[in-house]
Scaffold this active site. Sequence first.
Site, PDB file in Angstrom:
ATOM      1  N   LYS A 137      32.172  37.911  33.382  1.00  0.00           N
ATOM      2  CA  LYS A 137      32.965  38.700  34.338  1.00  0.00           C
ATOM      3  C   LYS A 137      33.947  39.536  33.526  1.00  0.00           C
ATOM      4  O   LYS A 137      34.562  39.023  32.578  1.00  0.00           O
ATOM      5  CB  LYS A 137      33.698  37.752  35.292  1.00  0.00           C
ATOM      6  CG  LYS A 137      34.454  38.442  36.414  1.00  0.00           C
ATOM      7  CD  LYS A 137      35.057  37.449  37.404  1.00  0.00           C
ATOM      8  CE  LYS A 137      35.819  38.119  38.529  1.00  0.00           C
ATOM      9  NZ  LYS A 137      36.417  37.168  39.480  1.00  0.00           N
ATOM     10  N   SER A 168      35.411  38.293  44.322  1.00  0.00           N
ATOM     11  CA  SER A 168      35.344  39.384  43.380  1.00  0.00           C
ATOM     12  C   SER A 168      34.252  39.228  42.319  1.00  0.00           C
ATOM     13  O   SER A 168      33.846  40.217  41.713  1.00  0.00           O
ATOM     14  CB  SER A 168      36.698  39.553  42.672  1.00  0.00           C
ATOM     15  OG  SER A 168      37.027  38.377  41.947  1.00  0.00           O
ATOM     16  N   SER A 189      36.722  33.763  44.952  1.00  0.00           N
ATOM     17  CA  SER A 189      35.928  34.748  44.218  1.00  0.00           C
ATOM     18  C   SER A 189      34.705  34.228  43.474  1.00  0.00           C
ATOM     19  O   SER A 189      33.880  35.022  43.046  1.00  0.00           O
ATOM     20  CB  SER A 189      36.806  35.470  43.209  1.00  0.00           C
ATOM     21  OG  SER A 189      37.396  36.551  43.839  1.00  0.00           O
TER      22      SER A 189
HETATM   23  N1  GLN Z   1      39.072  37.664  48.153  1.00  0.00           N
HETATM   24  C1  GLN Z   1      40.319  37.061  47.742  1.00  0.00           C
HETATM   25  C2  GLN Z   1      41.347  38.130  47.512  1.00  0.00           C
HETATM   26  O1  GLN Z   1      41.042  39.262  47.663  1.00  0.00           O
HETATM   27  C3  GLN Z   1      40.127  36.212  46.547  1.00  0.00           C
HETATM   28  C4  GLN Z   1      39.953  36.965  45.281  1.00  0.00           C
HETATM   29  C5  GLN Z   1      39.749  36.066  44.102  1.00  0.00           C
HETATM   30  O2  GLN Z   1      39.475  34.863  44.253  1.00  0.00           O
HETATM   31  N2  GLN Z   1      39.920  36.623  42.922  1.00  0.00           N
HETATM   32  O3  GLN Z   1      42.434  37.845  47.163  1.00  0.00           O
END
Ligand code: GLN
Length: 464
Positions: A66, A141, A165
Amino acid sequence: MKIASKEISAVSLVQEALDKAKKYADYNIFISMNEEAALNRAKEIDAKIAKGEKVGRLAGVPYACKDNFLSKQGATTAASKILEPLKAPLDATAIEKLEKEGAIMIGRVNLDAFAHGSSTENSYFGVTKNSADTTRVAGGSSGGSAVAVALDIVPFATGTDTGGSIRQPASFNGIYGIKPTYGTISRYGVVAMASSLDCVGFLARSAEDLDLLMEICAGQDPKDLTTLPDYYVNREVKEPKKIGVIKDFDSDAIDSTIRGALKQKLDELKSDGYEIVDLEMPILKYALAVYYIICPAEVTSNLSRYDGIRYGYRSDEAKAVDEIFGKTRSDGFMPENKRRIMVGNFVLSSGFYDAYFLKAMKARTLIIQAFEDAFKKCDVILAPVSPNPAFKIGEKVNDPVAMYMEDILSVTLNLAGVPGVAIPVGKTESGLPLGLQLIGPRRSDKSLLAFAGKIGNSLDKEGA
Ligand code: GLN
């Protein structure tokens, strides 16, 4: 294993992964490739094996990283314009540990910029498409990580999970993903989102593979003072008897396909002799609101270091110092990054701090307690990861609140610091993957993965 026993060479395995990455270019998975360095490392590993030298547990295994883990190989963009020119001077601890065992990074994969989002639509490099339906999002993400694994380009990918994410994209693409107990794997060298919620973890095609990655990467790191003393390696596995179900999650807001999958899995478990325990956790209805106060507050402080002076991009239009800050940040961050900076500053500002941030922190304590109470009544909890299967590209991107609602079932674990494992359990009639998550008490990660392997669907897999 096949590599160490010379059945397959590391070079051919890495070449195959690179070829597949090219074949699936339309999915927009990779931000950058590491072709030459990856093949060189594979050659080194093959040479070691030929000489009969000892190689690591992941010798020659290709993986996708990532793009928010620092590594000396290539740029670390965090899928943002502001970090696009950044050449990291160090390797994140997790990357260092993987590479020491012989894993080979073939490239760096897409995410929402700074991991803010649930679809990869907030990436500066465009959206990653879902592995099962290219009109739908990969999830986020860690969307690039999930699709790279689901399309079998690589057997595993690194991820970060601040509010879902890893688990949500894993379930949108029908693979396994672990968000460990907070503090299990070092965050050193990972671009910070919200430091009290961020967890490093992995996405893979089996719970067994995730266990090996945890064995390798878990442990205390003097460079990250929030890491726990090692509790994972060789820990004894306990089989759960009582499976909890959070009644408060069972609402019409959750798609019938997901509720159906949960019910079916619970029926199976019941007939296999497990006891199903209903849990009332009414405090969880505040979890999303609590998360979207605490998370932006921490984001604001973590993003303040990107000012055009110290790292990455600087706007050419700026002349004076204060202009550099403003123009660089305004041009370098994505709209969602800016939204979080604004909300974070608001909830931390004098006059609002007590009403928002302090109250959210108190509610967080109640959420932690609710999980502690729940685990007095059951050994693990089975729950949905997200309220729906993968949604259409463009469907929610202009409605931030609808996008935030995607996280309603996943953020609770990060607030409580407890581990969660996403498992594939089936598909909708139209072929979209369906996932559930297993939640356990803190430090129960190894047992959770063993149980995940037992009850999750198995994916066709060629052993590396
Ligand atoms: N979708 C969540 C957010 O936008 C979690 C993102 C994540 O876990 N990095 O904050």
